[in-house]
Write an enzyme that holds these catalytic residues in place. Structure first.
Site, PDB file in Angstrom:
ATOM      1  N   GLY A  46       0.820  -1.212   0.000  1.00  0.00           N
ATOM      2  CA  GLY A  46       0.000   0.000   0.000  1.00  0.00           C
ATOM      3  C   GLY A  46       0.850   1.257   0.000  1.00  0.00           C
ATOM      4  O   GLY A  46       1.959   1.265   0.526  1.00  0.00           O
TER       5      GLY A  46
ATOM      6  N   ARG B 120       1.105  -5.956  -4.795  1.00  0.00           N
ATOM      7  CA  ARG B 120       1.277  -6.805  -3.608  1.00  0.00           C
ATOM      8  C   ARG B 120       1.779  -8.207  -3.949  1.00  0.00           C
ATOM      9  O   ARG B 120       1.701  -9.113  -3.119  1.00  0.00           O
ATOM     10  CB  ARG B 120      -0.038  -6.884  -2.830  1.00  0.00           C
ATOM     11  CG  ARG B 120      -0.489  -5.531  -2.267  1.00  0.00           C
ATOM     12  CD  ARG B 120      -1.706  -5.660  -1.373  1.00  0.00           C
ATOM     13  NE  ARG B 120      -2.136  -4.377  -0.856  1.00  0.00           N
ATOM     14  CZ  ARG B 120      -1.658  -3.794   0.242  1.00  0.00           C
ATOM     15  NH1 ARG B 120      -0.698  -4.395   0.927  1.00  0.00           N
ATOM     16  NH2 ARG B 120      -2.121  -2.623   0.649  1.00  0.00           N
TER      17      ARG B 120
ATOM     18  N   ASP C   8       6.453  -7.483   5.206  1.00  0.00           N
ATOM     19  CA  ASP C   8       6.419  -8.597   4.247  1.00  0.00           C
ATOM     20  C   ASP C   8       7.304  -8.313   3.035  1.00  0.00           C
ATOM     21  O   ASP C   8       8.020  -9.193   2.548  1.00  0.00           O
ATOM     22  CB  ASP C   8       4.984  -8.873   3.783  1.00  0.00           C
ATOM     23  CG  ASP C   8       4.182  -9.649   4.814  1.00  0.00           C
ATOM     24  OD1 ASP C   8       4.795 -10.251   5.711  1.00  0.00           O
ATOM     25  OD2 ASP C   8       2.939  -9.653   4.723  1.00  0.00           O
TER      26      ASP C   8
ATOM     27  N   LYS D 287       8.807   1.056   4.973  1.00  0.00           N
ATOM     28  CA  LYS D 287       7.585   1.808   4.688  1.00  0.00           C
ATOM     29  C   LYS D 287       6.387   1.134   5.325  1.00  0.00           C
ATOM     30  O   LYS D 287       6.217  -0.068   5.212  1.00  0.00           O
ATOM     31  CB  LYS D 287       7.376   1.875   3.175  1.00  0.00           C
ATOM     32  CG  LYS D 287       6.030   2.454   2.741  1.00  0.00           C
ATOM     33  CD  LYS D 287       5.281   1.564   1.760  1.00  0.00           C
ATOM     34  CE  LYS D 287       4.712   0.336   2.383  1.00  0.00           C
ATOM     35  NZ  LYS D 287       3.784  -0.419   1.525  1.00  0.00           N
ATOM     36  N   THR D 288       5.568   1.888   6.036  1.00  0.00           N
ATOM     37  CA  THR D 288       4.201   1.491   6.379  1.00  0.00           C
ATOM     38  C   THR D 288       3.585   2.561   7.255  1.00  0.00           C
ATOM     39  O   THR D 288       4.205   3.002   8.228  1.00  0.00           O
ATOM     40  CB  THR D 288       4.086   0.127   7.101  1.00  0.00           C
ATOM     41  OG1 THR D 288       2.732  -0.074   7.516  1.00  0.00           O
ATOM     42  CG2 THR D 288       4.969   0.045   8.320  1.00  0.00           C
TER      43      THR D 288
ATOM     44  N   ASP E 269       1.178   2.031   9.127  1.00  0.00           N
ATOM     45  CA  ASP E 269       0.712   1.368  10.349  1.00  0.00           C
ATOM     46  C   ASP E 269       1.706   1.503  11.501  1.00  0.00           C
ATOM     47  O   ASP E 269       1.340   1.286  12.657  1.00  0.00           O
ATOM     48  CB  ASP E 269       0.454  -0.118  10.097  1.00  0.00           C
ATOM     49  CG  ASP E 269      -0.789  -0.352   9.254  1.00  0.00           C
ATOM     50  OD1 ASP E 269      -1.523   0.622   8.992  1.00  0.00           O
ATOM     51  OD2 ASP E 269      -1.025  -1.497   8.847  1.00  0.00           O
TER      52      ASP E 269
END
Length: 552
Positions: free
Chosen positions: A81, A145, A176, A202-203, A205
């Site tokens: 994402g 993805r 991941d 990167k994220t 979250d």
């Protein structure tokens, strides 16, 4: 393409680099640290990564560049994402690449990891890069993805790299994606391809972090964007004084986003999934906890409030987690077809009632019908419930409504309760990056090239000391295997980067814990407002509250 005024000015923003990266490519040298080991399952991880395990952590500092000069053809991949700042990682990588040698080439593999296996790429030049500097999104080359995890994929990737003359691959992604980067690096090393692999964290979250990675990029911008919206909702709630707003925010596996937004906005309620799991809280207990705040505020004449709900909180409720497991088993294999062929919800309900244990059926029965049906709608590729699709903000407001109805009957609640619902997700993933993320991402990309130039592979680009001004940031790298452990995934043991959950003994949660009882009753809202790009550094370069508290 017509540009907005902000877009024009953001193109002109010059990201700040750590001090040691400002010296120029020729004056950057390496200082190696100690050898590393994985966070857990050392022998198993070592056996899986014999060529890339145990490497040393490194930092860059001022000094003579001793790397061997050679032309570089670097491929870059955006994976997973979007997160604000991805374009600046690519810009930093490009600028360092060209500063080293104008003949160096940057290839953008389009559509994520599949761009590598499909040999779908574009040469990134000055005009392309300049059109995306300091902007949000991943649209410069797109993302995807696809997981790189099979021998066949690795073989194809190696062939594509050989065909294109690629000397290194930079994978920009989350846990991941960087696990895939580590596995790809090991394959390339084992087969003497000469292709290096570097990852970038990167994220939005925030769950890709540890003692080395202080913050994943995108978290700063996304949480500031959500906090602005939550602050706006709080202002509206305090103006109209008639609604409780239940706001779901991203974060399926961890509650870093919810906690940061709570620290920024001081809402009446914020659930922390990790605490729910630690205390083994039931749905009923959570509903009563929120209802207590509703009642206390109603007694003060305040029939309004704001509650922040992490996206994945229901998975942390033990009884709900068991229910999900039983539903997955109930619809395994051909049983799903039998269920889907039933003509009405009444028939399906009877099927469910016969298939669940009494304990899980009791949990299922208290859920609103809309939520019950959501549990039996679209499945993931493995046939499991897609918990992220559950509208948990509506679930908890409905449960609270039921609790308050009972309290009204016994005379312990005499207020009013009206609920509105929001989900803040995609709104934050592609925002214009904050100055912090613009600087941090540019530094990660620039630093990734330095790792390539010095011959490292299987490393994560690392920039630390992030709570300080950018001049004091420290750039370097760490072996990705240091973050890995073995987890059971889809019936198999797999090496993965361990997700970082909210630490209940950490300073950010402790601060929240010390103040939430006051926030639950009083109207103590704060209003962060929009991200500021121009003005005093203490406003424009502000880090997250989480990072500030962690580094106090």
């Amino acid at each position: 393409m017509k540009l907005s005024p902000l877009q024009k000015f953001r193109y002109q923003y010059v990201p700040k680099l750590p001090g040691m990266l400002r010296n120029g490519i020729a004056e950057i040298c390496v200082k190696e640290g100690a050898e590393t080991s994985s966070v857990r399952d050392q022998e198993k991880i070592k056996a899986l990564f014999p060529n890339t395990y145990g490497k040393k952590e490194i930092i860059f500092q001022k000094g003579e560049n001793t790397s061997a000069a050679k032309k570089q053809v670097v491929g870059v991949i955006l994976s997973g994402g979007p997160a604000p700042g991805g374009h600046n990682v690519i810009s930093g990588l490009y600028d360092a690449l060209k500063a080293s040698n104008k003949e160096n080439i940057l290839l953008g593999f389009k559509g994520g990891p599949s761009g590598l296996t499909n040999d779908n790429c574009v040469i990134l030049d000055d005009a392309t890069i300049d059109a995306y500097r300091n902007t949000g999104g991943f649209d410069i080359i797109g993302s995807g993805r696809t997981k790189l995890e099979t021998e066949e994929q690795f073989k194809i990737a190696a062939e594509v790299c050989k065909k294109r003359g690629v000397t290194a691959i930079v994978i920009i992604g989350g846990d991941d994606s960087n696990t895939n980067a580590a596995v790809l690096a090991e394959y390339f090393a084992a087969n003497n391809t000469g292709v290096q692999v570097i990852g970038c964290p990167k994220t939005i979250d925030g769950d890709l972090k540890n003692e080395d990675i202080e913050c994943s990029f995108g978290f700063d911008t996304a949480t500031k964007t959500y906090s602005e919206l939550i602050g706006n909702i709080q202002r509206d709630a305090n103006s109209g004084k008639k609604y409780w707003h239940f706001i779901k925010v991203m974060g399926r596996s961890a509650s870093h986003v919810a906690l940061e937004c709570a620290l920024e906005c001081q809402p009446n309620i914020c659930l922390i999934s990790e605490e729910v799991a630690e205390k083994k809280m039931s749905l009923s207990q959570i509903a009563n906890y929120i209802a207590d705040s509703v009642c206390a505020r109603a007694e003060r004449g305040m029939n309004f409030g704001v509650a922040i709900i992490p996206e994945g909180v229901v998975e942390f409720v033990p009884e709900f987690s068991v229910l999900i497991q039983e539903i997955n088993e109930l619809l395994a294999g051909s049983k799903a077809d039998k269920f889907n062929e039933l003509p009405s919800w009444k028939d399906k309900y009877e099927f469910i009632e016969k298939g669940l244990t009494n304990e899980s059926m009791a949990v299922f029965a208290i859920l609103p019908e809309a939520i019950q049906q959501q549990l039996f709608l679209e499945r993931d590729p493995h046939g499991n419930v897609q918990v992220s699709l559950i509208e948990s903000e509506k679930l908890f407001s409905a449960l609270v409504k039921d609790v308050l109805a009972e309290r009204k009957k016994n005379g312990t609640f005499n207020g009013k309760f009206g609920a509105l619902h929001h989900f803040l997700g995609y709104e934050g993933r592609c925002a214009f990056p904050s100055n912090f993320d613009a600087d941090y991402c540019y530094s990660l990309g620039y630093n990734a090239f330095m790792l390539i130039q010095y011959g490292y592979t299987g490393y994560l680009s690392k920039v630390s000391n992030l709570s300080k001004p950018a001049e004091e940031w420290v750039a370097g790298g760490m072996p990705i295997t240091k973050m890995m452990n073995i987890e059971r995934r889809h019936g198999h043991d797999k090496p993965v980067i361990r997700k970082a959950l909210v630490e209940l003994d950490g300073k950010p949660f402790k601060y929240f814990q010390a103040n939430r009882d006051t926030w639950a009753v009083e109207t103590a809202y704060t209003f962060p407002g929009a991200i500021q790009y121009y003005g005093p550094a203490e406003v424009c370069d502000l880090t997250t509250r989480t990072l500030a508290l962690e580094k106090e």
